[in-house]
Design a protein around this motif. Structure first.
Motif: not given
Length: 446
Positions: A106-111, A163-171, A176-178
């Motif tokens: 949700l956060i990355t969709k708007d940033t 935003t900078v996010v770690e794109a976690d492959e777990f599960d 979910h990221l954008h």
């Protein structure tokens, strides 16, 4: 869901490295933030000091009434058991209950989102990139899976547009990221309890790569079977470090890019894998438009991450390093960095395996990587979210290690055994609670 309409955020499992960064983010936005965690740690203590209330008992009565209204978001981790009382309280009343990965989505969709993926290197690359963007004046928030020494936090900045996010492959959480710009640092087999085999995890990375708007915005380690800008040491890489030297404990190097050669960059994290992470962050920042001189200043000032080749003691007669490595590839990288810096010194590795399933799936790889050290102390397996598996023990793993100077040591006897060693370089390795012992080990060695 419109996050601007959310006034209260309640975390179940707030003490995790990823969850705590989200908690700090929402606190910075002026939301009411509280939560539960099973265990008190240094990280939960920091959150409490920041004004976030945390309970360590799973009681519904502890949930403040201010969190009862519908404008409350509940954030959980996959580790929360299905019989958790607070979790069931919110589920049964149809609250907005989201996994951490969904909230990041949700956060990355708007940033404007930089997403850093890879089975290894995510945290370091995210931290370097976040530091570059923050130092250059970008309106950024970076969610980092470790405590960045420059900021003493796992959250860099308080921006609302980048935003900078770690794109976690777990599960498959990273789906979910954008992402607007993304990278993949590695695609080694891991989390086989989730994926089953290496081909399945590779397929998920392909799906993640497809989420990037254009391949010109995707940066990949040169050896990976994906389309994008290649990062590596070979001449076929689009961005490659050259003329690498070591001076006063720092790398000095040039970087060849498609447009120019940047000369005499300096970076202080040891290991060629960390140099690759730095070049990956540089390439993404260049794509965004960050000036080269700002990137150079940020690389020079980057102080590292807690538990990523983190120096605890650095004397002529004794070196003590702590690292989060919990996969054979990561252990090999630690060993390579230690040998590069201290080629003539005796090295003791203390390793705590993380997860029974990972120990089972990569036993031969662990044995090979651990056999490279001069001396090995092996701790019992840290179970994390798992129950024991029949026959999968540290004693079983130790039998596979080919070096002779090896022993299995219980946690309560660890410090005494370390003090008996004549090693000049000591490295604690693992993703379990060995990290909680670092301060005591350091005191004992000093």
């Amino acid at each position: 869901m419109n996050l601007s309409q959310i006034h209260n955020v309640y975390f179940i499992g707030i003490g995790g490295i990823g969850m705590s960064a989200l908690a700090r983010y929402f606190k910075n936005l002026g939301k009411n933030v509280s939560g539960y965690d099973k265990t008190q740690t240094a990280l939960t203590g920091e959150l409490i000091a920041d004004g976030i209330t945390i309970w360590f008992e799973d009681k519904i009565s502890l949930i403040p009434e201010t969190y009862y209204p519908a404008n409350t978001l509940v954030v959980t981790t996959p580790a929360v058991p299905i019989d958790h009382s607070q979790w069931n309280f919110f589920i049964e009343r149809n609250y907005k209950v989201k996994k951490r990965a969904e909230v990041l989505g949700l956060i990355t969709k708007d940033t404007y989102c930089f997403a850093v993926a890879g089975t290894h290197g995510k945290t370091t690359t995210s931290a370097i990139l976040g530091h570059i963007l923050k130092s250059s004046g970008a309106d950024v928030t970076a969610f980092v899976g470790g405590v960045v020494e420059n900021y003493h936090s796992n959250l860099i900045g308080d921006g609302t547009t980048v935003t900078v996010v770690e794109a976690d492959e777990f599960d498959r959480s990273f789906l979910h990221l954008h992402p607007d710009i993304a990278c993949v640092t590695s695609m080694d087999a891991d989390h086989l309890d989730i994926y089953g085999d290496a081909s399945a995890i590779e397929s998920s990375f392909v799906d993640f790569a497809r989420k990037v708007p254009t391949t010109s915005n995707l940066f990949i380690a040169a050896e990976l079977p994906l389309d994008g800008n290649k990062i590596g040491f070979g001449n076929d890489a689009d961005y490659r470090p050259t003329n690498v030297r070591i001076k006063d404990g720092k790398y000095i190097f040039d970087v060849v890019t498609p447009e120019e050669t940047i000369t005499d960059l300096q970076f202080g994290l040891p290991g060629k894998h960390n140099l690759s992470n730095a070049v990956m962050a540089l390439a993404m920042a260049k794509k965004y438009g960050t000036p080269t001189n700002e990137i150079a200043k940020a690389l020079l000032s980057f102080a590292g991450i807690k538990r990523r080749f983190s120096y605890q003691i650095q004397r002529e007669d004794l070196i003590y390093i702590d690292d989060y490595a919990h996969h054979p590839t990561e252990i090999n990288a630690v060993h390579s960095a230690v040998r590069e810096l201290y080629p003539d010194k005796k090295v003791l590795a203390i390793f705590q395996p993380h997860l029974f399933s990972r120990t089972r799936d990569f036993a031969d790889g662990f044995a090979e990587s651990l056999s490279a050290f001069d001396e090995l102390i092996l701790m019992d397996i840290y179970p994390a979210r798992e129950i024991p598996l029949q026959g999968i023990t540290s004693a079983w793993l130790l039998e596979k290690v080919t070096s002779e100077n090896k022993k299995l040591v219980a946690k309560e006897n660890l410090i005494d055994e370390i003090k008996k060693s004549s090693a000049e370089v000591i490295v604690t390795i693992g993703a379990g609670d060995v990290g909680e012992m670092v301060v005591d080990i350091k005191k004992a060695l000093e």
